[in-house]
Structure formats: C-alpha cells, structure tokens
Write a protein that holds these residues in place. Structure first.
Motif, PDB file in Angstrom:
ATOM      1  N   GLU A  57       0.828  -1.214   0.000  1.00 38.53           N
ATOM      2  CA  GLU A  57       0.000   0.000   0.000  1.00 38.53           C
ATOM      3  C   GLU A  57       0.863   1.264   0.000  1.00 38.53           C
ATOM      4  N   GLU A  90      -5.279   4.363  -1.002  1.00 42.46           N
ATOM      5  CA  GLU A  90      -4.205   3.422  -0.622  1.00 42.46           C
ATOM      6  C   GLU A  90      -3.682   3.786   0.775  1.00 42.46           C
ATOM      7  N   ILE A 168     -10.752  -4.151   1.296  1.00 41.09           N
ATOM      8  CA  ILE A 168      -9.649  -3.515   0.560  1.00 41.09           C
ATOM      9  C   ILE A 168      -9.602  -4.071  -0.866  1.00 41.09           C
ATOM     10  N   GLU A 172      -9.501  -2.277  -4.563  1.00 39.53           N
ATOM     11  CA  GLU A 172      -8.429  -2.458  -5.565  1.00 39.53           C
ATOM     12  C   GLU A 172      -9.060  -2.848  -6.909  1.00 39.53           C
TER      13      GLU A 172
HETATM   14 FE   LIG Z   1      -4.882  -0.323  -1.549  1.00 40.63          FE
END
Ligand SMILES: [Fe+2]
Ligand SMILES: [Fe+2]
Length: 192
Positions: A57, A90, A168, A172
């Motif tokens: 990240e 992120e 998460i 993405e």
């Molecule tokens: Fe991420």
C-alpha cells in the motif's frame, strides 16, 4: 458451577455457545487485547502477511503521488485528480492494515529501508501518461492477486482480518477498473 449456555436453533444449522466457558476464556491473557483464545490463525504469519500488504500500500501511495504531480498534457488535470484519489485510498488501506497489525500484537513496519522489497507491487514510474496508467494497472492487478491469496489463506481462522482484506480487495478491483477504463477511453494516441 452452573453451566450457562445458549442455543439458537435454526432449521438447518443450530448455534450453541457455552457462555460460562466463553466468559472464563475472555479473562485469560487479557494483555492480548482483541486476540482471544478463540483466535485460530497463526498470529506471527498473519502479522508478517499484513506487513507485506502494508508495504504494498505504501509503495502504491508513493507511485500514485508521483503520477499525480507528473501528469502532463491535455488530460493532466482529470488524471491528477484520479491519481490523488487513488493515493488517498491506498493511504487509508495502509492505516487500516497498520491498525490491525497492532490489534494482533505486532508492529507495523514503516521503515523506508527495504520497503520496495517487502512490497508485492513494484515502484515503476512510467515515462508518459499511458505508461503511468499501465504501471498503476499492473500494480493493482498484483494487489488483487495477493489480497485474494491472503483471504483464501485466512479462511475462517481470522474473520476480522479477512473481512478487512475483502473490503480492501473490492477497492483495488474498482481502482483496476477505473484505470482500464481510462486506457480504453483515451487510448494511447490521445495522450501523446
Ligand atoms: Fe490499496
Ligand atoms: Fe489500489
């Protein structure tokens, strides 16, 4: 001592909980905080996995920030906003992961030494807008693969970490979709 228990009976899969045992277990090793005797994953391995995710990240934040400020040409403003938003998301992922590492009794590794080696995704700058977007898309695809593998590894052993990684992962996938659309929408020639 009286055994206290509850049974929630569903038609196909009844749920039983021994409340006395549950209360006793919660009192043991209270220094472990959120980690209880019911935690079934290998904590050291999970912390290690999360530290690679954290590095990934952070590398993505740095790459998107570079792209935000290096975006040039007719579409620069639109893309700079996109890169800015991705960088911020992120960073949000990095914060969630670091917080979970601490909950698991580990230490988040923010050291710049070896950061790109710990990361699954690479730090590739790209030379122009199309190559920047392509590098970002590749990095997102690497993140998607590695989060998918982590989710499968955790299974039911650490549902909290798994749920966090699933959330998460969904972001993405949105990032990858955004980048793929940008490449399609503008095409390589339009940027030059
Ligand atoms: Fe991420
Ligand atoms: Fe992303």
């Amino acid at each position: 001592m009286t055994k206290t228990s509850t049974a929630v009976v569903a038609t196909t899969k009844p749920f039983h909980a021994d409340i006395h045992a549950l209360r006793e277990r919660a009192r043991q090793n209270i220094d472990d905080g959120a980690v209880t005797a019911g935690y079934r994953a290998d904590r050291a391995t999970v912390v290690q996995l999360l530290n690679t995710a954290l590095a990934t990240e952070l590398v993505c934040v740095l790459r998107y920030k570079r792209h935000q400020f290096m975006a040039q040409g007719i579409h620069a403003r639109t893309l700079a906003v996109e890169f800015f938003e991705h960088a911020a998301e992120e960073q949000g992922h990095a914060d969630l992961i670091a917080e979970r590492i601490v909950q698991l009794g580990g230490e988040p590794d923010f050291s710049p030494d070896g950061l790109s080696k710990r990361s699954h995704a690479e730090y590739r700058e790209g030379t122009d807008l199309p190559s920047m977007i392509e590098e970002d898309l590749v990095a997102e695809r690497i993140a998607i693969e590695s989060y998918g593998a982590m989710v499968r590894y955790l299974g039911d052993d650490d549902p909290t970490t798994r749920c966090m990684l699933e959330r998460i992962l969904a972001t993405e996938e949105e990032h990858a979709d955004d980048l793929a659309s940008l490449l399609k929408r503008f095409g390589r020639g339009e940027f030059l």
